[in-house]
Design a protein around this motif. Structure first.
Motif, PDB file in Angstrom:
ATOM      1  N   CYS A  72       0.832  -1.215   0.000  1.00 18.10           N
ATOM      2  CA  CYS A  72       0.000   0.000   0.000  1.00 18.10           C
ATOM      3  C   CYS A  72       0.858   1.252   0.000  1.00 18.10           C
ATOM      4  O   CYS A  72       1.855   1.332   0.718  1.00 18.10           O
ATOM      5  CB  CYS A  72      -0.900   0.045   1.235  1.00 18.10           C
ATOM      6  SG  CYS A  72      -2.050  -1.315   1.307  1.00 18.10           S
ATOM      7  N   LEU A  73       0.429   2.242  -0.771  1.00 20.43           N
ATOM      8  CA  LEU A  73       1.103   3.536  -0.745  1.00 20.43           C
ATOM      9  C   LEU A  73       0.769   4.240   0.562  1.00 20.43           C
ATOM     10  O   LEU A  73      -0.357   4.158   1.047  1.00 20.43           O
ATOM     11  CB  LEU A  73       0.610   4.411  -1.904  1.00 20.43           C
ATOM     12  CG  LEU A  73       1.120   4.040  -3.295  1.00 20.43           C
ATOM     13  CD1 LEU A  73       0.373   4.864  -4.344  1.00 20.43           C
ATOM     14  CD2 LEU A  73       2.622   4.269  -3.400  1.00 20.43           C
ATOM     15  N   LEU A  99      -4.584   5.268 -16.068  1.00 18.86           N
ATOM     16  CA  LEU A  99      -4.417   6.022 -14.825  1.00 18.86           C
ATOM     17  C   LEU A  99      -4.816   7.478 -15.037  1.00 18.86           C
ATOM     18  O   LEU A  99      -4.518   8.062 -16.074  1.00 18.86           O
ATOM     19  CB  LEU A  99      -2.949   6.001 -14.369  1.00 18.86           C
ATOM     20  CG  LEU A  99      -2.362   4.703 -13.867  1.00 18.86           C
ATOM     21  CD1 LEU A  99      -0.914   4.937 -13.447  1.00 18.86           C
ATOM     22  CD2 LEU A  99      -3.166   4.137 -12.713  1.00 18.86           C
ATOM     23  N   ARG A 120       1.143   5.056  -8.128  1.00 21.75           N
ATOM     24  CA  ARG A 120      -0.119   4.399  -8.505  1.00 21.75           C
ATOM     25  C   ARG A 120       0.117   3.336  -9.573  1.00 21.75           C
ATOM     26  O   ARG A 120      -0.521   2.286  -9.586  1.00 21.75           O
ATOM     27  CB  ARG A 120      -1.120   5.450  -8.985  1.00 21.75           C
ATOM     28  CG  ARG A 120      -1.640   6.297  -7.817  1.00 21.75           C
ATOM     29  CD  ARG A 120      -2.696   7.293  -8.250  1.00 21.75           C
ATOM     30  NE  ARG A 120      -2.147   8.443  -8.941  1.00 21.75           N
ATOM     31  CZ  ARG A 120      -2.568   8.888 -10.138  1.00 21.75           C
ATOM     32  NH1 ARG A 120      -3.541   8.271 -10.771  1.00 21.75           N
ATOM     33  NH2 ARG A 120      -2.016   9.948 -10.697  1.00 21.75           N
ATOM     34  N   GLU A 171      -0.760  -0.738  -9.225  1.00 23.15           N
ATOM     35  CA  GLU A 171      -1.655  -1.361 -10.203  1.00 23.15           C
ATOM     36  C   GLU A 171      -0.960  -2.513 -10.944  1.00 23.15           C
ATOM     37  O   GLU A 171      -1.534  -3.586 -11.139  1.00 23.15           O
ATOM     38  CB  GLU A 171      -2.151  -0.289 -11.187  1.00 23.15           C
ATOM     39  CG  GLU A 171      -3.080  -0.784 -12.277  1.00 23.15           C
ATOM     40  CD  GLU A 171      -4.411  -1.325 -11.773  1.00 23.15           C
ATOM     41  OE1 GLU A 171      -4.817  -0.951 -10.650  1.00 23.15           O
ATOM     42  OE2 GLU A 171      -5.026  -2.140 -12.495  1.00 23.15           O
ATOM     43  N   SER A 186      -2.001  13.180 -12.907  1.00 21.63           N
ATOM     44  CA  SER A 186      -1.750  13.706 -11.574  1.00 21.63           C
ATOM     45  C   SER A 186      -2.238  15.150 -11.491  1.00 21.63           C
ATOM     46  O   SER A 186      -2.194  15.885 -12.464  1.00 21.63           O
ATOM     47  CB  SER A 186      -0.258  13.648 -11.284  1.00 21.63           C
ATOM     48  OG  SER A 186       0.015  14.217 -10.029  1.00 21.63           O
ATOM     49  N   ASP A 227       3.870  10.645  -7.876  1.00 26.66           N
ATOM     50  CA  ASP A 227       2.438  10.377  -7.695  1.00 26.66           C
ATOM     51  C   ASP A 227       1.966   9.354  -8.738  1.00 26.66           C
ATOM     52  O   ASP A 227       1.300   8.368  -8.410  1.00 26.66           O
ATOM     53  CB  ASP A 227       1.654  11.700  -7.815  1.00 26.66           C
ATOM     54  CG  ASP A 227       0.151  11.473  -7.816  1.00 26.66           C
ATOM     55  OD1 ASP A 227      -0.336  10.758  -6.910  1.00 26.66           O
ATOM     56  OD2 ASP A 227      -0.534  11.982  -8.725  1.00 26.66           O
TER      57      ASP A 227
END
Ligand code: ZN
Length: 235
Positions: A75-76, A188, A207, A211, A191, A203
């Protein structure tokens, strides 16, 4: 090469060619599915980072911005982040100012690149660091900076996220693995932060890594992804 099945109640010794690294595999004894790797690592703490620099040469150019975010257990952690400007010895060219949006005024009161990189290293701790095109670019800048500013160095484990993209989208010639290619393939959202500012690129990359990890079925330690080493300042 030999590898023990990662299923603790199996531990069957398996063997296969090195080319199997990064490929999905099912244990021949227990059927457990995993991604083949060189050795199983258990560390689940990563740092996703990006450097902006005065140019492309690790020997002549200098770091002007570092941004990073922690990726822990898959997890970020957006609140666990790092950001510094750095003030290079020479002025930032107008080309780099327009490419990155970073001006000479932004770095006017910033620490030196040596100081900024040392603080980054302290913040990284024992985490494995991930950058996009890191093997050719960011890792080289960190190592070159250590020798140029005469900083005592330590070795850190690195992942180049281009290799995660190659695992997912294939290595066929012509398959682009730039951050823009990956963003569009993964659909995505752009940003809210500027591209080519390290914060904006981190950023997106954060993500993208999360993913791609999910789509590949990689574990939280990213076993199966190739690694390299880099030198960063000792802490
Ligand atoms: Zn097994």
């Amino acid at each position: 090469m030999k590898l023990d099945c990662p299923n603790n109640s199996c531990k069957q010794q398996l063997s296969g060619p090195k080319t199997r690294i990064g490929q999905p595999y099912a244990c021949t004894a227990c059927g457990h599915r995993f991604i083949w790797t060189d050795i199983f690592r258990s560390s689940e703490s990563f740092v996703i980072y990006d450097l902006e620099t005065t140019g492309l040469s690790a020997n002549y150019d200098e770091v002007i911005q570092i941004a990073a975010v922690r990726l822990d257990a898959g997890c970020l952690c957006p609140e666990d982040n790092f950001f510094r400007y750095a003030k290079p010895q020479r002025r930032i060219s107008s080309f780099i100012q327009s490419y990155t949006g970073i001006s000479n005024r932004d770095v006017q009161y910033a620490p030196s690149p040596a100081q900024a990189i040392s603080e980054f290293s302290s913040w990284v701790g024992d985490s494995t660091i991930i950058a996009h095109n890191g093997k050719r670019f960011d890792s080289k800048f960190l190592a070159a900076s250590c020798s140029r500013y005469s900083l005592a160095a330590r070795e850190v484990d690195c992942i180049d996220s281009i290799n995660i993209s190659k695992m997912l989208f294939g290595k066929t010639r012509g398959t682009g693995h730039s951050l823009d290619h990956i963003m569009s393939r993964l659909d995505l959202a752009a940003s809210a932060l500027r591209r080519h500012d390290a914060r904006g690129d981190v950023d997106i990359l954060g993500r993208a890594v999360v993913e791609m990890r999910c789509r590949l079925g990689l574990d939280n330690a990213l076993n199966g992804v190739p690694r390299h080493h880099a030198e960063i300042p000792a802490v």
